[in-house]
Design a protein around this motif. Structure first.
Motif, PDB file in Angstrom:
ATOM      1  N   GLN A 145      -0.003  -1.793  22.975  1.00  0.00           N
ATOM      2  CA  GLN A 145      -1.301  -1.933  23.624  1.00  0.00           C
ATOM      3  C   GLN A 145      -2.313  -1.002  22.968  1.00  0.00           C
ATOM      4  OE1 GLN A 145       1.280  -0.641  26.087  1.00  0.00           O
ATOM      5  NE2 GLN A 145       2.159  -2.691  26.032  1.00  0.00           N
ATOM      6  N   VAL A 146      -3.507  -1.531  22.731  1.00  0.00           N
ATOM      7  CA  VAL A 146      -4.623  -0.750  22.204  1.00  0.00           C
ATOM      8  C   VAL A 146      -5.716  -0.701  23.264  1.00  0.00           C
ATOM      9  CG1 VAL A 146      -6.505  -0.748  20.537  1.00  0.00           C
ATOM     10  CG2 VAL A 146      -4.184  -1.187  19.766  1.00  0.00           C
ATOM     11  N   GLY A 147      -6.191   0.505  23.563  1.00  0.00           N
ATOM     12  CA  GLY A 147      -7.268   0.649  24.529  1.00  0.00           C
ATOM     13  C   GLY A 147      -6.911   1.614  25.652  1.00  0.00           C
ATOM     14  N   PRO A 148      -7.838   1.783  26.600  1.00  0.00           N
ATOM     15  CA  PRO A 148      -9.149   1.152  26.655  1.00  0.00           C
ATOM     16  C   PRO A 148     -10.037   1.566  25.472  1.00  0.00           C
ATOM     17  CG  PRO A 148      -8.595   2.162  28.768  1.00  0.00           C
ATOM     18  CD  PRO A 148      -7.620   2.672  27.761  1.00  0.00           C
ATOM     19  N   SER A 149     -10.662   0.564  24.873  1.00  0.00           N
ATOM     20  CA  SER A 149     -11.578   0.785  23.752  1.00  0.00           C
ATOM     21  C   SER A 149     -12.930   0.200  24.123  1.00  0.00           C
ATOM     22  CB  SER A 149     -11.049   0.106  22.486  1.00  0.00           C
ATOM     23  OG  SER A 149      -9.767   0.600  22.143  1.00  0.00           O
ATOM     24  N   VAL A 150     -13.992   0.835  23.654  1.00  0.00           N
ATOM     25  CA  VAL A 150     -15.337   0.414  24.005  1.00  0.00           C
ATOM     26  C   VAL A 150     -15.877  -0.575  22.972  1.00  0.00           C
ATOM     27  CG1 VAL A 150     -17.714   1.152  24.433  1.00  0.00           C
ATOM     28  CG2 VAL A 150     -15.804   2.585  25.180  1.00  0.00           C
ATOM     29  N   GLY A 151     -16.280  -1.758  23.457  1.00  0.00           N
ATOM     30  CA  GLY A 151     -16.955  -2.727  22.611  1.00  0.00           C
ATOM     31  C   GLY A 151     -16.173  -3.149  21.384  1.00  0.00           C
ATOM     32  N   ILE A 152     -16.874  -3.223  20.264  1.00  0.00           N
ATOM     33  CA  ILE A 152     -16.308  -3.755  19.026  1.00  0.00           C
ATOM     34  C   ILE A 152     -15.183  -2.884  18.472  1.00  0.00           C
ATOM     35  CG2 ILE A 152     -17.878  -2.586  17.429  1.00  0.00           C
ATOM     36  CD1 ILE A 152     -18.081  -5.270  15.913  1.00  0.00           C
ATOM     37  N   ASN A 211      -7.519  -7.389  28.370  1.00  0.00           N
ATOM     38  CA  ASN A 211      -8.040  -6.817  29.605  1.00  0.00           C
ATOM     39  C   ASN A 211      -9.502  -6.442  29.399  1.00  0.00           C
ATOM     40  OD1 ASN A 211      -5.395  -6.348  31.344  1.00  0.00           O
ATOM     41  ND2 ASN A 211      -4.915  -5.827  29.226  1.00  0.00           N
ATOM     42  N   TYR A 212     -10.300  -6.673  30.439  1.00  0.00           N
ATOM     43  CA  TYR A 212     -11.754  -6.608  30.288  1.00  0.00           C
ATOM     44  C   TYR A 212     -12.394  -5.995  31.527  1.00  0.00           C
ATOM     45  CZ  TYR A 212     -16.525  -8.606  29.859  1.00  0.00           C
ATOM     46  OH  TYR A 212     -17.870  -8.818  29.789  1.00  0.00           O
ATOM     47  N   SER A 213     -13.320  -5.070  31.279  1.00  0.00           N
ATOM     48  CA  SER A 213     -14.024  -4.441  32.393  1.00  0.00           C
ATOM     49  C   SER A 213     -15.417  -4.014  31.949  1.00  0.00           C
ATOM     50  CB  SER A 213     -13.248  -3.216  32.895  1.00  0.00           C
ATOM     51  OG  SER A 213     -13.925  -2.576  33.962  1.00  0.00           O
ATOM     52  N   THR A 214     -16.407  -4.299  32.791  1.00  0.00           N
ATOM     53  CA  THR A 214     -17.775  -3.867  32.535  1.00  0.00           C
ATOM     54  C   THR A 214     -18.156  -2.779  33.536  1.00  0.00           C
ATOM     55  OG1 THR A 214     -18.782  -5.469  34.056  1.00  0.00           O
ATOM     56  CG2 THR A 214     -18.361  -6.198  31.792  1.00  0.00           C
ATOM     57  N   TYR A 243     -21.378  -1.194  29.008  1.00  0.00           N
ATOM     58  CA  TYR A 243     -20.352  -0.271  28.508  1.00  0.00           C
ATOM     59  C   TYR A 243     -18.949  -0.885  28.663  1.00  0.00           C
ATOM     60  CZ  TYR A 243     -18.596   4.292  27.056  1.00  0.00           C
ATOM     61  OH  TYR A 243     -18.010   5.320  26.358  1.00  0.00           O
ATOM     62  N   ILE A 244     -18.714  -1.942  27.892  1.00  0.00           N
ATOM     63  CA  ILE A 244     -17.512  -2.770  28.073  1.00  0.00           C
ATOM     64  C   ILE A 244     -16.254  -2.060  27.594  1.00  0.00           C
ATOM     65  CG2 ILE A 244     -16.436  -4.962  27.493  1.00  0.00           C
ATOM     66  CD1 ILE A 244     -19.288  -6.018  26.925  1.00  0.00           C
ATOM     67  N   TRP A 245     -15.211  -2.134  28.416  1.00  0.00           N
ATOM     68  CA  TRP A 245     -13.884  -1.642  28.048  1.00  0.00           C
ATOM     69  C   TRP A 245     -12.974  -2.839  27.782  1.00  0.00           C
ATOM     70  CZ3 TRP A 245     -12.635   2.340  32.525  1.00  0.00           C
ATOM     71  CH2 TRP A 245     -13.499   3.442  32.418  1.00  0.00           C
ATOM     72  N   TYR A 246     -12.206  -2.743  26.698  1.00  0.00           N
ATOM     73  CA  TYR A 246     -11.171  -3.728  26.399  1.00  0.00           C
ATOM     74  C   TYR A 246      -9.821  -3.025  26.264  1.00  0.00           C
ATOM     75  CZ  TYR A 246     -14.972  -6.904  24.997  1.00  0.00           C
ATOM     76  OH  TYR A 246     -16.096  -7.682  24.966  1.00  0.00           O
ATOM     77  N   GLY A 247      -8.794  -3.717  26.698  1.00  0.00           N
ATOM     78  CA  GLY A 247      -7.424  -3.279  26.443  1.00  0.00           C
ATOM     79  C   GLY A 247      -6.644  -4.489  25.977  1.00  0.00           C
ATOM     80  N   ILE A 248      -6.132  -4.454  24.753  1.00  0.00           N
ATOM     81  CA  ILE A 248      -5.467  -5.627  24.178  1.00  0.00           C
ATOM     82  C   ILE A 248      -3.964  -5.385  24.075  1.00  0.00           C
ATOM     83  CG2 ILE A 248      -5.351  -7.198  22.213  1.00  0.00           C
ATOM     84  CD1 ILE A 248      -8.246  -6.444  21.579  1.00  0.00           C
TER      85      ILE A 248
END
Length: 256
Positions: free
Chosen positions: A101-108, A151-154, A23-28
């Motif tokens: 900033q965009v996110g936290p967004s899940v996956g793709i 930014n990356y978190s699992t 369930y990966i979170w990204y924040g760009i």
């Protein structure tokens, strides 16, 4: 169906399951520069000249320090209206440069949202008669470049014991540093010089609260023993689908 096809399908299914389970979170953090249309020089800068040195412009307010806020605010509101998961905006170190900033967004979905947010910004700058640049080093010299810190978190990183998972993931990223750099945007060698809050493009290093590192871990993450990390290497013109997928592939699926 051949045995080879069966094995390929089995491996693909297993890989997909591993990615989904985390369930990966990204924040760009998308940095960009606003340029005067006729001279391709940052807005707020004297034509043929330079403003005062960097220092007072970061997250600043005031007509002598923040150039283009009407565009930035319009973009933020348009993204909210469009349903983009935009989470913030700020003025950057170099005058005329901004970030959203965009996110936290899940996956793709992180890639989806960033591409649409970029398009909305392109349309708004068009209306304003300003040129939008995603060049990673639009002005040479003692000026910060533009990146897209990711930014990356699992799920494992956010759970108890996650800090050890983070450190192992960072170790794997270091082993594939060259492969990642090759896919992290064009012209990045002009930005990643070891100066202006970057690590040298040929060097991989990580640290806690270190803006000069390839990978930065926040103090809150270190203190909590779990959380996320920030890959500071991607350039502002990076492809978010490539960057996000590479980070996941290296940290979850790749075996040294």
């Amino acid at each position: 169906m051949s045995l080879l096809s069966d094995l390929i399908n089995l491996n693909l299914s297993d890989s997909t399951d591993k990615i989904i389970a985390e369930y990966i979170w990204y924040g760009i953090e998308q940095e960009y520069t606003l340029l005067q249309k006729d001279v391709k020089w940052p807005i707020g800068w004297p034509i043929g000249g330079y403003p005062g040195p960097q220092g007072p412009y970061y997250c600043a307010a005031g007509a002598d320090k923040a150039f283009g806020r009407d565009i930035v605010d319009s973009h933020y509101k348009a993204c909210l209206y469009a349903g983009i998961n935009i989470s913030g905006i700020n003025g950057e170190v170099m005058p005329g440069q901004w970030e959203f900033q965009v996110g936290p967004s899940v996956g793709i979905s992180a890639g989806d949202e960033l591409w649409v947010a970029r398009y909305i910004l392109e349309r708004i700058t068009e209306i304003a008669g300003v040129v939008l640049s995603f060049d990673p080093k639009p002005i040479q010299g003692d000026w910060n470049g533009a990146g897209a810190h990711t930014n990356y978190s699992t799920e494992s990183m956010r759970s108890d014991g996650g800090y050890e998972v983070i450190k192992k993931a960072i170790e794997k990223l270091g082993l594939r540093h060259k492969e990642h750099i090759a896919a992290y945007g064009e012209g990045n060698e002009r930005r990643l010089t070891g100066r202006h809050e970057t690590a040298d493009i040929n060097t991989f290093l990580w640290g806690v609260a270190n803006r000069g590192a390839s990978i930065r871990v926040g103090r809150d993450t270190e203190k909590a023993g779990k959380g996320y990390f920030e890959d500071r290497r991607p350039a502002s013109n990076m492809d978010p689908y490539i960057v996000t997928s590479m980070i996941a592939e290296t940290t979850i699926l790749w075996k040294p």
